[in-house]
Design a protein around this motif. Structure first.
Motif, short mmCIF file in Angstrom:
data_model
loop_
_atom_site.label_atom_id
_atom_site.label_comp_id
_atom_site.label_asym_id
_atom_site.label_seq_id
_atom_site.Cartn_x
_atom_site.Cartn_y
_atom_site.Cartn_z
N LYS A 143 0.86 -1.19 0.00
CA LYS A 143 0.00 0.00 0.00
C LYS A 143 0.89 1.23 0.00
N GLN A 144 0.76 2.03 -1.04
CA GLN A 144 1.57 3.22 -1.16
C GLN A 144 1.18 4.25 -0.09
N PRO A 145 2.12 5.11 0.31
CA PRO A 145 1.83 6.11 1.35
C PRO A 145 0.57 6.91 1.02
N CYS A 146 -0.27 7.09 2.03
CA CYS A 146 -1.55 7.76 1.82
C CYS A 146 -2.03 8.36 3.13
N MET A 147 -2.59 9.55 3.07
CA MET A 147 -3.22 10.16 4.25
C MET A 147 -4.63 9.59 4.40
N PRO A 148 -5.01 9.11 5.58
CA PRO A 148 -6.37 8.58 5.77
C PRO A 148 -7.45 9.60 5.46
N THR A 149 -7.12 10.88 5.56
CA THR A 149 -8.11 11.92 5.25
C THR A 149 -8.38 12.04 3.76
N HIS A 150 -7.48 11.51 2.93
CA HIS A 150 -7.66 11.57 1.47
C HIS A 150 -7.32 10.21 0.86
N PRO A 151 -8.15 9.19 1.16
CA PRO A 151 -7.81 7.83 0.72
C PRO A 151 -7.78 7.66 -0.79
N GLN A 152 -8.49 8.54 -1.54
CA GLN A 152 -8.51 8.40 -3.00
C GLN A 152 -7.30 9.08 -3.65
N LYS A 153 -6.49 9.78 -2.84
CA LYS A 153 -5.35 10.51 -3.41
C LYS A 153 -4.06 10.08 -2.70
N PRO A 154 -3.59 8.86 -2.98
CA PRO A 154 -2.34 8.42 -2.38
C PRO A 154 -1.16 9.21 -2.95
N LEU A 155 -0.01 9.04 -2.31
CA LEU A 155 1.26 9.61 -2.75
C LEU A 155 1.33 11.13 -2.57
N ILE A 156 0.36 11.70 -1.85
CA ILE A 156 0.44 13.10 -1.46
C ILE A 156 0.47 13.15 0.07
N ILE A 157 1.50 13.74 0.62
CA ILE A 157 1.66 13.79 2.07
C ILE A 157 1.73 15.25 2.51
N LYS A 158 0.92 15.58 3.51
CA LYS A 158 0.95 16.93 4.09
C LYS A 158 1.81 16.89 5.34
N THR A 159 2.66 17.86 5.50
CA THR A 159 3.54 17.90 6.66
C THR A 159 2.72 17.89 7.96
N GLN A 160 3.23 17.11 8.92
CA GLN A 160 2.64 16.99 10.26
C GLN A 160 1.20 16.46 10.24
N VAL A 161 0.87 15.71 9.20
CA VAL A 161 -0.40 14.98 9.15
C VAL A 161 -0.05 13.50 9.00
N GLN A 162 -0.70 12.66 9.79
CA GLN A 162 -0.39 11.23 9.76
C GLN A 162 -0.68 10.63 8.38
N PHE A 163 0.19 9.71 7.98
CA PHE A 163 -0.06 8.93 6.77
C PHE A 163 0.31 7.49 7.03
N THR A 164 -0.21 6.60 6.19
CA THR A 164 0.01 5.17 6.38
C THR A 164 0.65 4.58 5.14
N THR A 165 1.33 3.47 5.34
CA THR A 165 1.91 2.72 4.23
C THR A 165 2.13 1.29 4.71
N LYS A 166 2.28 0.35 3.78
CA LYS A 166 2.41 -1.06 4.16
C LYS A 166 3.38 -1.76 3.22
N VAL A 167 4.30 -2.53 3.80
CA VAL A 167 5.23 -3.33 3.00
C VAL A 167 4.98 -4.81 3.28
N ARG A 168 5.34 -5.63 2.32
CA ARG A 168 5.02 -7.07 2.40
C ARG A 168 6.14 -7.88 1.79
N LEU A 169 6.39 -9.05 2.38
CA LEU A 169 7.33 -10.02 1.82
C LEU A 169 6.53 -11.11 1.14
N LEU A 170 6.78 -11.31 -0.14
CA LEU A 170 5.98 -12.25 -0.93
C LEU A 170 6.43 -13.69 -0.78
#
Length: 721
Positions: A317-344
């Protein structure tokens, strides 16, 4: 028809997409039993308001509990009770998260319905869902199964070789222990001949095993190079497209299965080679093939394992702010964002204490960006087995935040030609994988990110994200906007349609896209013409104080917040030029009207109706565009219902009779009306005479009048066009 009923009528390929985003976080059983109630709530707004989310969550539990008590089927009732308890425990302290999940699911459903309703797919979507995909995947399944079977059979062959060698070793040692006086006896000679035959057979079996192992290693190498790696690259490309509104991303579990089975085969071959190494410690001889061939084969296997494991470390899951789930890959300073990595690679022997460290702009060359940032929160987490997702090994960073580095007083950061929203950054992930004596450094990175400090920069940032992921599959090309490539209209139009299907539940048809193309390219639309980045996003439309993307993005926001039901129903033609508008209405009955977006205002919608006088040509009358400020208090369907004009002291009447082409107004908008009609003052304005047209009323003048006169009854800014 409800949205959920529309979903259930889709083809299987679309149902598989729906199945992908329903999981333990929001089970499909709940979506089924509470379909009508769920669709009647405003989850989009609740996802940004904690108090509203809490109320909705409480009502949600009440509805689900009621459904449990009414369910007659014992098994279904048991499952619903279990789901009730799980969801109550999971979200009772994080109701915003649940509202966000449900809102996202409903939005994805609308996007899939929209995609299914389009008669034709665009070139990008066709390339992502071509007819050969199923056969390709079937071929990979068969190939992996054959490799796996061959490796397992090799285990039996190695065991047989061990038995043959033990038999030879026993007889050889027995012969060695016999009395030397018997050396020349006939029995001893026969035993020596037998031992020689056994040694020849042992040598043959060793060569045969090594030959078969070599073939299997070559087959694995070929599979990884020719199919598995390209399939992973294809998934990453589809992830890019999904990030900008394209088809829902699927296939990661399938990739994990191929990676895991291939890794299991390679580690099993490595153990088999180790076993052969043990065998030659007991029995070896001149021209023994094992010590000659084994070292090179081990290097090949280790090389394949090394690269397979390294490539299996991906950003799920590419970095994304929960407040804008449809617009990943945009990060606002000092606003929480989430991302997820996985081993296949899923192996039970793996040391599951894989510690993942994330770094922002790791090893970025000096001068590449104007601003520098650092991760404000904890940047290290341990991977764990994810029970709800095929038992994969993953880690999700949910509370990352960025902060801009401050420069000492009197100094400035680097200055360059790129704007804030053209400046690309990267989030890197690192871990150490240890297994069977192998220590492999894992590293991957996100797609390029845009970092903003103000929400006003969000539209420009999203334009950059779209342009980048549309036109390149290079994951680390952070200098992309130093010389951005051009886009063809066929590429760009498909992505623009995705924006409307993703954000507003209904994509654009050919006619609407054609109008947008003409707005960008004019008469060149019919030619194979390319669009420059500056033309799309940076330069103002001729004669207007805003760019093409600013105009289009403002319309998206208007639809999302104020026009969504009417847009989804397909009642807004939207993108229609004035010339086309006249052509469509010219022969229609008086009172026929259509809805289109304003070309002169940011985020405005207007309606135009036709009047057919007994003598003379048709007259076309439009109103001052309704913007978000006016629509925030007035539902648009009610404005259509209650709109009236007065002329020459006659009784006020609505000029709007039929929605183009010929649908009665109430039939089209009736289900969206509020129950109470407006009871405001009976004050109206007399529209200008058709024979003496006047310019539209200015927005400022309208606002002044709007404060004094009921908006439903104002023939506001009526003019002959």
């Amino acid at each position: 028809m409800s949205q959920w009923k529309q979903i259930q009528q889709l083809d299987i390929k679309f149902l598989e997409q729906v199945d992908y985003f329903y999981d333990d976080n929001f089970p499909m059983e709940v979506r089924q039993v509470l379909a009508t109630w769920i669709e009647g709530q405003d989850w989009e707004t609740a996802s940004n308001h904690e108090s509203m989310a809490a109320v909705l969550f409480n009502n949600f539990l009440i509805q689900l509990e009621r459904q449990c008590s009414q369910e007659q089927n014992f098994l279904h009732r048991h499952n619903l009770k279990r789901i009730y308890q799980q969801l109550q425990l999971k979200y009772k302290t994080n109701t915003l998260h649940m509202a966000t999940i449900i809102s996202s699911c409903l939005r994805e459903e609308r996007r899939i319905i929209s995609t299914a309703s389009m008669q034709e797919q665009g070139p990008l979507e066709k390339s992502l869902q071509n007819s050969e995909a199923f056969e390709r995947q079937k071929n990979m399944d068969n190939r992996v199964a054959i490799i796996r079977s061959s490796v397992q059979m090799m285990d039996q062959t190695v065991k047989y070789l061990e038995d043959v060698q033990d038999d030879f070793d026993f007889r050889y040692k027995t012969l060695q222990s016999r009395d030397p006086a018997e050396k020349n006896s006939q029995c001893m000679k026969q035993e020596v001949l037998t031992l020689q035959e056994m040694l020849n057979h042992l040598d043959f079996k060793r060569k045969e095993i090594l030959s078969k192992m070599t073939d299997i290693i070559k087959e694995i190498d070929s599979f990884v190079t020719s199919q598995l790696n390209p399939e992973l690259m294809d998934w990453k490309r589809r992830q890019q497209i999904a990030c900008i509104g394209g088809p829902v991303l699927t296939g990661l579990d399938q990739l994990q299965n191929w990676f895991t089975l291939t890794a299991q085969s390679l580690f099993q071959i490595k153990r088999q080679l180790d076993k052969l190494g043990e065998l030659i410690l007991k029995v070896t001889y001149e021209s023994d093939p094992i010590p000659i061939q084994k070292p090179q084969m081990e290097e090949q296997v280790k090389y394949l394992i090394y690269h397979l494991i390294k490539s299996s470390f991906v950003v799920e899951k590419q970095p994304c702010m929960p407040t804008h789930p449809q617009k990943p890959l945009i990060i606002k300073t000092q606003v929480q964002f989430t991302t997820k990595v996985r081993l296949l690679v899923k192996l039970p022997e793996v040391d599951y204490q894989l510690k993942v460290k994330t770094t922002f702009d790791k090893d970025l060359p000096p001068g590449r960006v104007n601003r520098q940032f650092f991760i404000l929160t904890n940047n290290t987490k341990v991977m764990d087995v994810e029970e709800s997702s095929n038992g994969c090994l993953s880690v999700e960073f949910r509370h990352l935040q960025l902060k801009e580095k401050k420069y000492p007083s009197g100094t400035k950061g680097n200055e360059g030609p790129l704007t804030v929203t053209e400046e690309l950054h990267s989030l890197s992930f690192e871990a150490q994988f240890c297994m069977q004596g192998m220590n492999i450094g894992l590293a991957t990175c996100s797609l390029p990110l845009v970092v903003i400090s103000n929400v006003s920069q969000l539209p420009g940032g999203w334009a950059s994200v779209m342009w980048y992921n549309l036109l390149t599959d290079e994951p680390e090309n952070l200098a992309f906007f130093s010389s951005p490539p051009r886009a063809s209209w066929s590429q760009l139009s498909e992505v623009l349609s995705w924006q409307f299907s993703t954000f507003a539940g209904r994509g654009l048809n050919k006619e609407q896209l054609s109008m947008l193309g003409e707005k960008l390219l004019g008469e060149l639309l019919c030619l194979p013409h390319h669009i420059y980045w500056s033309k799309f996003c940076k330069e103002n439309i001729p004669g207007k104080p805003f760019s093409f993307w600013q105009w289009l993005d403002s319309i998206l926001e208007l639809i999302k917040k104020h026009l969504l039901p009417v847009w989804i129903d397909g009642y807004i033609l939207g993108f229609v030029s004035k010339e086309t508008e006249r052509a469509l209405l010219r022969e229609k009955e008086s009172g026929t009207f259509l809805l289109r977006f304003s070309e002169s205002h940011l985020g405005g919608i207007t309606f135009t109706w036709v009047e057919q006088p007994e003598n003379g040509e048709a007259k076309f009358i439009s109103v001052e565009p309704y913007t978000k400020n006016r629509l925030s208090a007035l539902p648009f369907a009610d404005i259509i219902r209650d709109y009236k004009v007065i002329a020459d002291g006659t009784v006020p009447e609505s000029p709007l009779k039929f929605l183009y082409p010929d649908m009665p107004k109430d039939e089209a908008f009736g289900k969206h009306y509020n129950s109470q009609q407006n009871k405001g003052k009976e004050r109206l304005l007399t529209p200008p005479q058709c024979s003496s047209p006047e310019p539209p009323m200015s927005p400022g003048m309208f606002d002044i009048l709007n404060e004094q006169i009921s908006p439903f009854e104002i023939a506001s800014a009526v003019s002959v066009l």
